[in-house]
Structure formats: C-alpha cells, structure tokens
Write a protein that holds these residues in place. Structure first.
Motif, short mmCIF file in Angstrom:
data_model
loop_
_atom_site.label_atom_id
_atom_site.label_comp_id
_atom_site.label_asym_id
_atom_site.label_seq_id
_atom_site.Cartn_x
_atom_site.Cartn_y
_atom_site.Cartn_z
N GLU B 274 0.87 -1.22 0.01
CA GLU B 274 -0.08 -0.02 -0.02
C GLU B 274 0.81 1.19 -0.08
OE1 GLU B 274 -2.83 -0.03 3.37
OE2 GLU B 274 -3.62 -1.94 2.71
N ARG B 275 1.88 1.38 0.92
CA ARG B 275 2.87 2.26 0.98
C ARG B 275 3.48 2.54 -0.39
NH1 ARG B 275 3.50 6.92 3.13
NH2 ARG B 275 5.68 7.56 3.35
N PHE B 276 4.18 1.41 -1.05
CA PHE B 276 4.63 1.49 -2.40
C PHE B 276 3.53 2.22 -3.39
CE2 PHE B 276 7.00 -0.91 -6.02
CZ PHE B 276 7.82 0.13 -6.14
N ALA B 277 2.52 1.70 -3.37
CA ALA B 277 1.46 2.35 -4.33
C ALA B 277 1.30 3.96 -4.01
CB ALA B 277 0.06 1.78 -4.25
N LYS B 278 1.30 4.37 -2.77
CA LYS B 278 1.29 5.89 -2.30
C LYS B 278 2.64 6.60 -2.91
CE LYS B 278 -1.97 6.10 1.31
NZ LYS B 278 -1.80 5.91 2.94
N LEU B 279 3.59 5.95 -2.63
CA LEU B 279 4.99 6.64 -3.06
C LEU B 279 4.83 6.72 -4.41
CD1 LEU B 279 7.31 4.62 -0.57
CD2 LEU B 279 7.00 7.22 -0.46
N LEU B 280 4.47 5.80 -5.06
CA LEU B 280 4.60 5.84 -6.66
C LEU B 280 3.56 7.02 -7.16
CD1 LEU B 280 4.56 1.97 -7.48
CD2 LEU B 280 6.19 3.55 -8.01
N LYS B 281 2.48 7.07 -6.37
CA LYS B 281 1.61 8.18 -6.95
C LYS B 281 2.14 9.23 -6.99
CE LYS B 281 -3.46 8.62 -6.38
NZ LYS B 281 -4.44 8.46 -5.61
N LYS B 282 2.78 9.72 -5.61
CA LYS B 282 3.63 10.96 -5.08
C LYS B 282 5.00 11.09 -6.12
CE LYS B 282 2.44 10.88 -0.40
NZ LYS B 282 2.92 11.08 0.83
N GLY B 283 5.35 10.08 -6.46
CA GLY B 283 6.75 9.89 -7.25
C GLY B 283 7.87 10.50 -6.43
N LYS B 284 7.70 9.60 -5.03
CA LYS B 284 8.50 10.20 -4.05
C LYS B 284 9.26 8.84 -3.40
CE LYS B 284 8.25 12.68 0.22
NZ LYS B 284 7.71 12.96 1.38
N SER B 285 10.55 9.02 -3.49
CA SER B 285 11.42 7.75 -2.50
C SER B 285 11.24 7.87 -0.92
CB SER B 285 12.93 7.95 -3.12
OG SER B 285 12.98 7.36 -4.39
N GLU B 286 11.47 6.43 -0.47
CA GLU B 286 11.65 6.61 1.13
C GLU B 286 12.84 5.91 1.32
OE1 GLU B 286 8.03 6.72 3.34
OE2 GLU B 286 8.76 4.91 4.02
N MET B 287 13.73 6.24 1.54
CA MET B 287 15.07 5.39 1.77
C MET B 287 15.77 5.89 3.30
SD MET B 287 15.70 3.53 -0.94
CE MET B 287 17.55 3.29 -0.94
N ASP B 288 15.12 5.10 4.17
CA ASP B 288 15.79 5.37 5.62
C ASP B 288 16.73 4.43 5.83
OD1 ASP B 288 16.38 6.10 8.21
OD2 ASP B 288 14.36 5.44 8.77
N GLY B 289 17.97 4.93 5.93
CA GLY B 289 19.07 4.07 6.41
C GLY B 289 19.49 3.71 8.03
N SER B 290 18.64 4.68 8.69
CA SER B 290 18.88 4.59 10.02
C SER B 290 19.06 3.17 10.78
CB SER B 290 17.99 5.38 10.87
OG SER B 290 16.70 5.16 10.80
N PRO B 291 18.03 2.21 10.49
CA PRO B 291 18.40 1.00 11.19
C PRO B 291 19.81 0.27 10.88
CG PRO B 291 16.11 1.14 10.17
CD PRO B 291 17.20 2.30 9.71
N LEU B 292 20.12 0.42 9.58
CA LEU B 292 21.32 -0.25 9.09
C LEU B 292 22.58 0.61 9.76
CD1 LEU B 292 22.82 -2.17 7.31
CD2 LEU B 292 22.93 -0.28 5.46
N ARG B 293 22.71 1.88 9.75
CA ARG B 293 23.57 2.74 10.53
C ARG B 293 23.91 2.18 11.89
NH1 ARG B 293 21.72 6.79 6.95
NH2 ARG B 293 20.51 7.86 8.72
N LEU B 294 22.50 2.09 12.57
CA LEU B 294 22.72 1.79 13.95
C LEU B 294 23.81 0.38 14.23
CD1 LEU B 294 19.61 2.95 15.90
CD2 LEU B 294 21.67 3.87 15.75
N ILE B 295 23.22 -0.51 13.35
CA ILE B 295 23.93 -1.75 13.42
C ILE B 295 25.40 -1.92 13.01
CG2 ILE B 295 23.84 -4.31 12.30
CD1 ILE B 295 21.68 -3.89 14.24
N GLY B 296 25.72 -1.04 11.90
CA GLY B 296 27.03 -0.75 11.76
C GLY B 296 27.94 -0.06 12.86
N ASP B 297 27.25 1.04 13.27
CA ASP B 297 27.71 1.67 14.34
C ASP B 297 28.32 0.70 15.51
OD1 ASP B 297 27.84 3.91 13.18
OD2 ASP B 297 25.90 4.73 14.17
N ALA B 298 27.17 -0.32 15.81
CA ALA B 298 27.45 -1.18 16.92
C ALA B 298 28.75 -2.00 16.58
CB ALA B 298 26.48 -2.14 17.14
N PHE B 299 29.09 -2.67 15.44
CA PHE B 299 30.10 -3.32 14.93
C PHE B 299 31.36 -2.27 15.00
CE2 PHE B 299 29.39 -7.31 13.04
CZ PHE B 299 27.82 -7.41 12.98
N LEU B 300 31.17 -0.97 14.66
CA LEU B 300 32.58 -0.08 14.53
C LEU B 300 32.83 0.16 16.27
CD1 LEU B 300 34.28 1.84 13.01
CD2 LEU B 300 32.26 3.37 13.04
#
Lengths: 312, 312
Positions: B274-300
């Motif tokens: 449903e969210r993808f359909a909405k984003l396509l309608k608006k022509g808007k991306s949604e790219m939140d990398g914050s969960p990946l960064r927290l995991i990367g930071d824990a390793f670092l």
C-alpha cells in the motif's frame, strides 16, 4: 578585510602542532580564545574551561574549530550550532556514522557552515593524481598504510579501546585520499581485521574493494601498526592507459612512471583554513562522510582474527 | 484504475512467503514476471534467469521488487534504475552503508522511486506507540530480541559468514521499530558483541544508546540467537509521564499499563505494498538507512568477546 575571530576548542596535540600555529599565520583568521578542560591556552588569548563559558563571555566570536577527541565532538558541534557558530571539525568526525549524519542534518537545519576536514586530501600531489585518474581511468590501485603505533601513539591506551578505531585511525587518512581521487564510487567487498588477543581494536586490516565498473579494477588496501622501519604511506596506481602513479609520504609526493612529478612540503592545515575561509564566504557546508563509512563497512563486513597480544 | 505490473526478482523464502501472495491479493499491483537464477516462478507468469532478460523481453513492466540476498542488491538496484524502473527493496538493504548511500544518490539522479522497506514498522501497535511517545516522552526503553537461529535459519551457514550480520539480522528489525517510534535522535554509545569462537558473526549483542536529551533516558537493546523457549521480540518503555508501554511479538501487540490496547494480526507486507502504491503516486522515494547505520555503529564501536563455539 578584517580577519575573522575564531576559537579553538580542545588544546591537544593536533591543535598545538597545527591549528594554533596555522591560525597565527593565517591571512583570514585571528585566534580569539581557547577552550580547554585542562586550562591550556595559546599566547595571551582568553582560555575557557567549557564552550558554554566561551559563548557567554565572547559572543562576538562566530567561528570555532573543534579539535577534541572524537567522543565528545557530536555534542560539541550541536552546542556550537545551537549557539549560532560556524564550525570546522578535525578528523575523524565522530565515533559513529549516525552521529555524523545527525550533524549534517542539524547543520542544514541551523543554516550554519559545517566543515569536516580530512587533512590528507589537501596536497597538490593528491589533486594531480585525481586529474590523471579522471583522464586515464583506474586499472588497479593498492594502498599500503603502515606505521608504528609505538611511535605515533606512545602509551595512548585509548587507541586500543572500543571505538578507538585501532590502525583504522591512520587508515582513514588513506581512505580520505582514496575517496577523493577515485573517478567512480567504491565499496568494501571484503575485509580481514586482525585484533591483538588482549585488545579491542585491530592492529592490521586488509580490505578488498569493489566498484560498479565493467572492467573490474583491482582495488585493495592494507593497514598495519607494527611497522618499525619507518612510515609507509603509499598509494600505487596503474591507470587504464598503463601509466604508473605512486602517491607517497601520505599524499605529499607523486611519482609518474617512476619520476617525481609533484613534491610539495606538506601545508595541509594552511590549505584547510583557506578552504574554510572560502566556504564561509559562500555560506556553504562541506561534510563528506565517505572515508568514515568505508571504515565502518570494513568493521561491519570484516572477518576477525585474533593475533599475538600487543604490549607497548 | 488498472493494476500496475510488477516483477519480483529473487524467488526465495521471503518472496514465496510474503511478496507473491500479497501481490496476488493487492488492489494496486499485478504480478507480471519472476526473475530467478534457479528458474523458480509463481502461477503462470513468465520466469527469467536474469533481470536483463526481463527488461529486454517485457519493457512494459516498470516496477520491480528486489528480494534477493543482500549481497547482490546494490548491483541489481542500480541495473533496475538504469533500466528506468521504480524499485521496492527488501531488508536489510545492502551489506554496507556505502552501498546504501550510493543507491539513495543514484535513485535521486535517475529520478525514480526507490522504497527501502522495513517490514516490522508496518503495524498499528507501532504507530500507536509512536504517538504516545511523541506526547509523553521517553524515560527508559529496553529492547529484548531473542530467538533461535536453529529454528529461523536452519543450517543456513551464510548467517555466520562475514557480512551475514549474525543476530543483528533479526536485530535490525528491532532497530527499524526503535528508529521509527523515538521522538528524538538516538546513537550507539557502547556495545558488546559475542562471537562464537568458530564463527564470524555475533550470536549475542548488547547495545547501550545515548541521546542528546537533557533528562538522559536509559536506552538499551539485547539480541540473542540461542533462545530456545520461543521468540521474545519485545520493546518495553516507560514514558516520562510514567505510562508503561510494551510492544510485543515483533511490534504487532501493544500493551499500555499491562492492558492489551492494540493487537492486530500481522499484515506488514500488505501495508508495504500500500505504501509503495502511495509513493509511486507521489513520485517520492523513501530511503531510511537509520536501522542499518545503528547496526554498523555497533560493529564499529563494539567490544568483541569470543564465546562457546556454535554447532547446529
């Protein structure tokens, strides 16, 4: 034009060796104050124990250079931005990537100039190498970054503690040159991190990089902290046209097909302050986190191996 | 309105369990093709061995959902963007943070919609918790994310290989909820990673978080992969007004002061599409990398400890 008043926050080795003498000679800046929890100063300028005291006592100082250890930088930069200051930041920026990204966003929100410095990038040899690679492409690139931790961090236990980066502390300098000169994006493909059995940060790191390029250039780096024969800070490159480049002595010397082509005495910090003056004039931030991200990726993706204990 | 044609790339467990049946019932999308190196398909739609073959044979398909293992995702997303497709991407996005950031930039450059999904975020209980925390603040938060690797990844050796994330593979789901519901930015302050002596990814991770908040909320997480009593996927929160919240069963159930308040059957993937359909309608991306960064930071930033060997 009048020089701009700047305060230096964190009066440790890098401030004393570089920032303070470079500001003293700068045509653009004038040292207005120091902030040091230990009460260290420079010449006769006022010394404050905390940034808050500085901001209260000398509101006319609109610029700060933050040279503290990385652990407190995120809080210090946010505080400086809250106080309406433009900020120059030593490397490595912050202990985590999340903190770095937060500063980028917060700087934008506050509309202030934030400048993340990477001193090794500021050499004519590096700029020349970048131009050649843009023109000739990259067939292969090998980074060797080897030095003695005993010489460069004598007795500094923190380099071995979690978050101290270990040999990636010098290695990030190589990453800052690498990410500047490459004509295409690069990514960590695999890494091997060797940890002394009694320490929490690596003493030796090998990284293999990948790119999206069809000709699959060979790209790798090796960092080592037990090199007692002297510093080896070298990036050797073969271009797609067969030219052999070698950046040596930390990016200050460039040889092309064995011939020394650029060899300037290092004036990295002079160039950093020139750049800061330009950014302030344009009202533009410069926050490139790519060297930090490559190091983070090596930790995230790397295979770990325990090796001999390290003792000073 | 006609349904949009979509192809699913990578027909593994998550595509078969979720993406394909959800697309079958979707009011917005219609499955047009599958891409599978192993030749796996769904119903009677065409199956291609590679994305390139799909793009050539069926140019009318403008959307792809990429459900391959993370290692190839960066190349696949770039290729899809080059072919002019909008892209939905499974979690975790990429093995490295640099690749993720590159995709964000490349998607913007190409002007296509990129949607990084985090399935655990799509629950009414999570949305309700977020609203309460926005209103009442956070005094303390504790994440416990414990499950059996033997049950959830039986015999899958790759989870223990470098880049496999180990227990941070489920842990990143917790991070995706955490970063969604928190009313202020959070950062890794310290971490402890326990590695089985014979493996390259952690089996147990403890993280302490910090924030810039003056009241210094206590924030921590524990992930464990040897929990054989059943799944414990819980986030327990005390608000600054003293309300006790508990998100349970991976974010599908919310109790408030011990009383079950929201308990919906999981329909995370329906909500994702449903969210993808909405984003396509608006022509808007949604790219939140914050969960990946927290995991990367824990390793670092994390301290490493070797523990008992792991055997299946």
């Amino acid at each position: 034009m009048a020089k701009k008043k700047i305060a230096v926050i964190g009066i440790g080795k890098i401030a004393q060796d570089q920032h303070l003498p470079v500001i003293d000679k700068s045509p653009d800046f004038e040292l207005a104050a120091c902030v040091s929890t230990r009460g260290l100063g420079h010449r006769d300028v006022p010394v404050f124990k905390t940034p808050a005291e500085l901001y209260k006592a000398m509101p006319e100082v609109k610029l700060v250079a933050i040279c503290t250890p990385p652990g407190v930088r995120h809080a210090y930069v946010r505080q400086a931005l809250d106080a309406g200051k433009d900020v120059l930041l030593e490397k490595p920026p912050t202990p985590t990537i999340t903190e770095f990204e937060d500063l980028v966003a917060y700087g934008e929100k506050k509309g202030k100039v934030l400048f993340q410095t990477w001193h090794s990038r500021y050499n004519a040899a590096v700029d020349t190498a970048k131009l050649i690679l843009k023109d000739e492409g990259v067939a292969s690139l090998r980074i060797d970054w080897r030095e003695s931790v005993r010489k460069w961090h004598p007795g500094q236990e923190w380099v071995w503690e979690p978050g101290g980066f270990g040999v990636c502390d010098p290695g990030i300098n190589a990453m800052s040159i690498f990410t500047k000169i490459m004509p295409f994006p690069v990514f960590v493909d695999s890494a091997k991190l060797k940890f002394p059995a009694n320490r929490q940060t690596p003493v030796d790191v090998e990284i293999v990089f990948k790119s999206g390029e069809k000709h699959q250039p060979k790209l790798s780096a090796g960092f080592n902290w037990l090199e007692e024969s002297g510093e080896i800070w070298t990036i050797a490159i073969e271009t797609r046209k067969g030219t052999q480049l070698k950046l040596e002595r930390g990016g200050t010397v460039l040889t092309v097909n064995g011939k020394e082509t650029v060899a300037n005495p290092s004036s990295e910090y002079e160039a950093i302050y020139e750049r800061f003056a330009k950014l302030l004039k344009k009202g533009k931030s410069e926050m490139d986190g790519s060297p930090l991200r490559l190091i983070g990726d090596a930790f995230l993706l790397g295979a770990r191996e325990n090796v001999d204990e390290f003792h000073w």
